[in-house]
Design an enzyme around this catalytic site. Structure first.
Site, PDB file in Angstrom:
ATOM      1  CB  CYS A 199       2.643  -5.791   3.814  1.00 29.57           C
ATOM      2  SG  CYS A 199       0.899  -5.449   4.144  1.00 29.57           S
TER       3      CYS A 199
ATOM      4  CG  ASN B  95      -3.610  -8.179   2.445  1.00 33.25           C
ATOM      5  OD1 ASN B  95      -4.607  -8.819   2.156  1.00 33.25           O
ATOM      6  ND2 ASN B  95      -2.979  -7.455   1.540  1.00 33.25           N
TER       7      ASN B  95
ATOM      8  CB  CYS C 258      -0.807  -0.397   5.775  1.00 28.30           C
ATOM      9  SG  CYS C 258      -1.661  -0.057   7.322  1.00 28.30           S
ATOM     10  NE  ARG C 259       4.205  -2.505   5.233  1.00 22.16           N
ATOM     11  CZ  ARG C 259       5.136  -3.267   5.767  1.00 22.16           C
ATOM     12  NH1 ARG C 259       6.412  -2.971   5.593  1.00 22.16           N
ATOM     13  NH2 ARG C 259       4.828  -4.328   6.480  1.00 22.16           N
ATOM     14  CB  SER C 260       0.430  -5.897   0.560  1.00 23.27           C
ATOM     15  OG  SER C 260      -0.466  -6.249   1.566  1.00 23.27           O
TER      16      SER C 260
ATOM     17  CG  ASP D 231       3.404  -1.489   8.842  1.00 22.25           C
ATOM     18  OD1 ASP D 231       2.427  -0.809   8.462  1.00 22.25           O
ATOM     19  OD2 ASP D 231       3.300  -2.648   9.281  1.00 22.25           O
TER      20      ASP D 231
END
Length: 162
Positions: free
Chosen positions: A9, A12, A14-16, A130
């Site tokens: 993401c 690096n 939040c999402r990933s 995001d």
């Protein structure tokens, strides 16, 4: 033979890292930790060395999923040779990763490169939103949990182990 997965993401945090932690958890639950390794990285350098975002950590803690020792890092050229699956959390990250491949002069990576939402085509959205910007960590967790289950099925089929 091991499968190596990299979630990508922007920052690096939040999402990933959420996808990394959830996938690791699912892999452990399936007793495949010796066959599948998971990591995450970002395309931007704003949060290097930082742990996952508080919203990500809170949600992972609620679901009793470990995020211990996770720190933000950048996608590296070596990742294109080390990982079998590079899963970008949105289409912008996919473009950025493809640009990194081009700049590195890597014409063909052995990795399967795709967006996370390709795992969930019935959802009708192209990108995992995001939560850094909108705070909707629960929705992102729902997508990540469902998508990781689909990815695990795909990897099991690809590697011929169930």
């Amino acid at each position: 033979m091991k499968a190596h997965i990299l979630f990508v993401c922007l920052g690096n945090i939040c999402r990933s890292p959420m996808a990394e932690a959830v996938m690791r958890h699912q892999v452990e639950q399936a007793h495949l930790a010796d066959r599948i390794e998971v990591d995450s990285a970002g395309t931007g350098d704003w949060h290097l060395g930082h742990p996952p975002h508080e919203g990500t950590r809170k949600l992972l803690d609620q679901h009793q999923i470990s995020h211990q020792g996770m720190k933000a890092r950048l996608v590296a050229e070596s990742d294109f040779e080390s990982f079998d699956y590079i899963v970008c959390l949105d289409t912008k990250n996919l473009r950025d990763v493809r640009e990194l491949l081009e700049k590195a002069g890597i014409e063909e990576s052995g990795a399967k490169l795709f967006t996370f939402m390709e795992l969930l085509p019935d959802r009708g959205i192209a990108d995992v939103p995001d939560p850094y910007y909108d705070g909707n960590f629960p929705f992102v967790f729902e997508l990540v949990d469902s998508g990781c289950k689909e990815l695990l099925k795909r990897i099991q089929a690809d590697m011929k182990f169930v």
